[in-house]
Design an enzyme around this catalytic site. Structure first.
Site, PDB file in Angstrom:
ATOM      1  N   GLY A   8       0.828  -1.210   0.000  1.00  0.00           N
ATOM      2  CA  GLY A   8       0.000   0.000   0.000  1.00  0.00           C
ATOM      3  C   GLY A   8       0.851   1.244   0.000  1.00  0.00           C
ATOM      4  N   ASN A  87       1.519  -2.312   5.332  1.00  0.00           N
ATOM      5  CA  ASN A  87       0.757  -1.077   5.489  1.00  0.00           C
ATOM      6  C   ASN A  87      -0.593  -1.102   4.794  1.00  0.00           C
ATOM      7  OD1 ASN A  87       0.442   2.004   5.823  1.00  0.00           O
ATOM      8  ND2 ASN A  87       0.438   1.736   3.596  1.00  0.00           N
ATOM      9  N   TYR A 152     -12.887  -3.517  11.086  1.00  0.00           N
ATOM     10  CA  TYR A 152     -11.559  -2.909  11.031  1.00  0.00           C
ATOM     11  C   TYR A 152     -10.801  -3.135  12.340  1.00  0.00           C
ATOM     12  CZ  TYR A 152      -8.049   0.708   9.981  1.00  0.00           C
ATOM     13  OH  TYR A 152      -6.884   1.388   9.737  1.00  0.00           O
TER      14      TYR A 152
END
Length: 241
Positions: A8, A87, A152
């Site tokens: 990422g 990441n 998340y």
């Protein structure tokens, strides 16, 4: 030449980390899934600062792509990865009572499963060479929770727990495994958040900058951090539960 992979790496924290590691002398592999233009801009910035790197596009949530592309790069170049920064991550916020299977699954797959796929791919090389830095970018949400982010928070909390176990497995091979847990950082992911309202909850009274997270990642990637492993370092302006 030491090699660093940043998943990422095309935007936000990933971009700042890529630039920081290049500044520290690493050859940076900038991973991304689809945003080629932004990833190319990061590589240009690195080269303008006399750094070195290349683009390595693959989907971190696909075990086959990780094996084919990342594994293929390692075999073709006869190199191993010295520093891995996990990441890449996404959000799909919703209250759990309304959360769909797809919202749950895509966050877990991208944020949690990718940690396993990518780390497993590079781990053998680190162990054989008796050096490695694995740095997982997690989140304040994984530490204290946040409404609307059960998926998340679960994904980031799982990576923090896995970090502790992996650190115990590979420590004798001089491989360290740590997490960096950002709070509210000014990136594309927080553009929709009301900074004026939320910063009142932060002791430093502001959102953080991506380069401040990158500074901690850079430290953990350095020799100065050789006696730190299994830790989660918060970069959140003092915001705790």
């Amino acid at each position: 030449m030491k090699y660093a992979l940043v998943t990422g790496g095309s935007r936000g924290i990933g971009r700042a980390v890529s630039l920081k590691l290049a500044e520290q002398g690493f050859y940076v592999l900038i991973n991304y899934r689809s945003n080629h233009e932004e990833a190319k801009k990061v590589l240009v910035e690195i080269e303008e600062q006399d750094g070195k790197g290349e683009l390595l596009p693959f989907d971190v949530s696909s075990a086959d792509e990780v094996s084919d592309v990342l594994g293929g790069w390692m075999s073709k170049n006869d190199q191993h990865i010295d520093v891995l920064v996990n990441n890449a991550g996404i959000t799909a916020d919703n209250l759990m009572v309304f959360m769909t299977n797809d919202e749950w699954n895509k966050v877990i797959t991208t944020n949690q499963n990718s940690f396993f796929y990518v780390t497993r791919q590079v781990l053998e090389g680190m162990i054989v060479n008796k050096f490695g830095r694995i740095i997982n970018v997690v989140s304040l949400s994984g530490q204290k929770g946040h409404p609307g982010q059960v998926n998340y928070s679960a994904s980031k909390g799982a990576v923090m727990a896995a970090t502790k176990s992996l650190a115990m497995e590979v420590g004798k091979k001089k491989v360290t495994v740590n997490c960096v847990a950002p709070g509210f950082i000014k990136t594309e992911m927080t553009e929709h958040i009301d900074e004026k309202m939320w910063k009142k909850m932060i002791p430093l009274n502001r959102f953080g900058e991506a380069k401040e997270v990158a500074g901690v990642v850079g430290f953990l990637a350095s020799e100065d951090a050789s006696y730190i492993t299994g830790e989660t370092i918060a970069v959140n302006g003092g915001m705790y539960s």
